[in-house]
Design a protein around this motif. Sequence first.
Motif, short mmCIF file in Angstrom:
data_model
loop_
_atom_site.label_atom_id
_atom_site.label_comp_id
_atom_site.label_asym_id
_atom_site.label_seq_id
_atom_site.Cartn_x
_atom_site.Cartn_y
_atom_site.Cartn_z
N ILE A 1 0.84 -1.21 0.00
CA ILE A 1 0.00 0.00 0.00
C ILE A 1 0.87 1.25 0.00
O ILE A 1 0.59 2.21 -0.73
N ILE A 2 1.93 1.26 0.81
CA ILE A 2 2.83 2.41 0.85
C ILE A 2 3.49 2.60 -0.52
O ILE A 2 3.61 3.73 -1.01
N TRP A 3 3.90 1.51 -1.16
CA TRP A 3 4.50 1.59 -2.50
C TRP A 3 3.53 2.27 -3.47
O TRP A 3 3.90 3.16 -4.23
N PHE A 4 2.26 1.82 -3.43
CA PHE A 4 1.25 2.40 -4.31
C PHE A 4 1.03 3.88 -4.02
O PHE A 4 1.00 4.71 -4.94
N LEU A 5 0.89 4.23 -2.76
CA LEU A 5 0.64 5.63 -2.39
C LEU A 5 1.81 6.54 -2.75
O LEU A 5 1.61 7.69 -3.12
N LYS A 6 3.02 6.05 -2.63
CA LYS A 6 4.19 6.85 -3.00
C LYS A 6 4.14 7.25 -4.47
O LYS A 6 4.63 8.31 -4.84
N HIS A 7 3.54 6.42 -5.30
CA HIS A 7 3.42 6.75 -6.71
C HIS A 7 2.38 7.86 -6.94
O HIS A 7 2.29 8.41 -8.04
N LEU A 8 1.60 8.18 -5.94
CA LEU A 8 0.59 9.23 -6.06
C LEU A 8 1.00 10.53 -5.36
O LEU A 8 0.23 11.49 -5.33
N GLU A 9 2.21 10.58 -4.83
CA GLU A 9 2.65 11.79 -4.13
C GLU A 9 2.64 13.02 -5.03
O GLU A 9 2.31 14.12 -4.58
N ASN A 10 2.99 12.86 -6.29
CA ASN A 10 2.97 13.99 -7.23
C ASN A 10 1.55 14.47 -7.51
O ASN A 10 1.35 15.57 -8.01
N GLU A 11 0.56 13.64 -7.19
CA GLU A 11 -0.85 13.99 -7.39
C GLU A 11 -1.44 14.66 -6.14
O GLU A 11 -2.62 14.97 -6.11
N GLY A 12 -0.63 14.82 -5.09
CA GLY A 12 -1.10 15.48 -3.89
C GLY A 12 -1.34 14.57 -2.70
O GLY A 12 -1.84 15.02 -1.68
N VAL A 13 -0.96 13.30 -2.81
CA VAL A 13 -1.13 12.38 -1.68
C VAL A 13 0.03 12.57 -0.73
O VAL A 13 1.19 12.62 -1.13
N GLU A 14 -0.27 12.71 0.55
CA GLU A 14 0.74 12.82 1.60
C GLU A 14 0.58 11.64 2.54
O GLU A 14 -0.52 11.34 2.98
N ILE A 15 1.67 10.98 2.86
CA ILE A 15 1.63 9.80 3.72
C ILE A 15 2.16 10.18 5.10
O ILE A 15 3.29 10.65 5.24
N LEU A 16 1.32 9.99 6.12
CA LEU A 16 1.71 10.24 7.50
C LEU A 16 1.35 9.03 8.34
O LEU A 16 0.27 8.47 8.17
#
Length: 56
Positions: free
Chosen positions: A17-32
Amino acid sequence: MQIVTVSIKTEDIKDKIIWFLKHLENEGVEILSQEDVNDLKLLIATRAEKSIPFSE
């Protein structure tokens, strides 16, 4: 902004899930992590407190 909390039971799924979300960071996703959020809340709460210099 929307905040979503996800509870993950296994380390393997968390990594995927973290791998997938990291690919969306440029789209505005922030992981905390929840621990990070709790630490930030504690820090914000101390801003109103009076500070005392170390020399005292």
